[in-house]
Write an enzyme that holds these catalytic residues in place. Structure first.
Site: not given
Ligand code: 13P
Length: 250
Positions: A8, A98, A230
């Site tokens: 993502n 989010e 990330g």
């Molecule tokens: P991170 O791997 O950056 O913690 O994000 C996870 C995420 O929200 C994937 O949808």
């Protein structure tokens, strides 16, 4: 059964940079891995075309991060399912925390989107997970159960095979505080048990997953892969996680 490793990209990468990143990822993936792992890359809408071109014929699937539930209409700023289908999108992340937190998406919005995705042959990756406050209040189980059941309400059982669920504890996203393994296994098992017919639906872990901790999640009974934020923005790092997914299923 295949592992699923989905990247993502969130609101990162222009079309030009995203096309390059997809090209770099493609160059690092071994075809043999793709026999055991389904790889999904979900860039921003504006980069879908370039990323789709860079991945054409690679076996890597294109994903979107959101969509509206209507086919068309007066919904300024929104993107409809047929627009994604036309670009070769096969997966769509729905209900990401989010989206829920910053854009007010409700359980009912997620449910409508899930139904719309299935109508258009798109595979939903439904994200569920508790906030830190909910965790501290002992509401984790109630939260993920409610989110899962609401998202799947009215979905016919024979359509569940197109769905994946991602357990993403909100407090673990982008924080470097990944969920303890035992707790992740417990909650992912709970998700599978929350709705009849979900037993065989892939449940993915998401939240500060990286090449150092990913193999341990993949080894959990309840875990079929990862939704990676990330760590999916670096081609080498993401390719390593795809390899770990393939090894877990070899
Ligand atoms: P991170 O791997 O950056 O913690 O994000 C996870 C995420 O929200 C994937 O949808």
């Amino acid at each position: 059964m295949h592992a699923i490793v989905a990247g993502n990209w969130k609101m990162h990468e222009t079309a030009r940079d995203g096309g390059q990143l997809a090209h770099d990822i493609r160059a690092l993936l071994d075809d043999a891995w793709l026999r055991n792992v389904t790889v999904v890359v979900a860039p921003p809408f504006t980069a879908l075309g370039a990323v789709g071109n860079a991945l054409a014929g690679s076996g890597v699937a294109l994903g979107a991060q959101n969509m509206h539930w209507e086919d068309a209409g007066a919904f300024t700023g929104e993107i409809a399912p047929p627009m994604l289908v036309e670009l070769g999108v096969h997966y769509v992340i729905l209900g990401h925390s989010e989206r829920r937190r910053y854009f007010g998406e409700s359980d009912d919005d997620v449910r409508r989107k899930v139904h719309a995705a299935l109508e258009h042959g798109l595979r939903p990756i439904i994200a569920v997970g508790e906030t830190e406050a909910q965790r501290d209040a002992g509401e984790t189980d109630a939260c993920v159960t409610r989110q899962t059941r609401a998202a799947l309400d009215g979905v016919e059982r024979d359509r569940l095979e197109s769905i994946a669920i991602a357990y993403e504890p909100v407090w673990a996203i982008g924080t470097g505080r990944n969920c303890e393994l035992q707790e992740a296994d417990r909650v992912m098992s709970l998700i599978k048990g929350s709705t009849s017919g979900l037993e065989d639906v892939p449940v993915l872990y998401g939240g500060s997953a990286n090449p150092s901790n990913f193999a341990a999640y993949l080894a959990l009974q309840s875990c079929r892969g990862g939704l990676i934020g990330g760590a999916s923005l670096d081609a080498q790092t993401f390719a390593t996680m795809v390899r770990l997914g393939a090894e877990a299923r070899a």
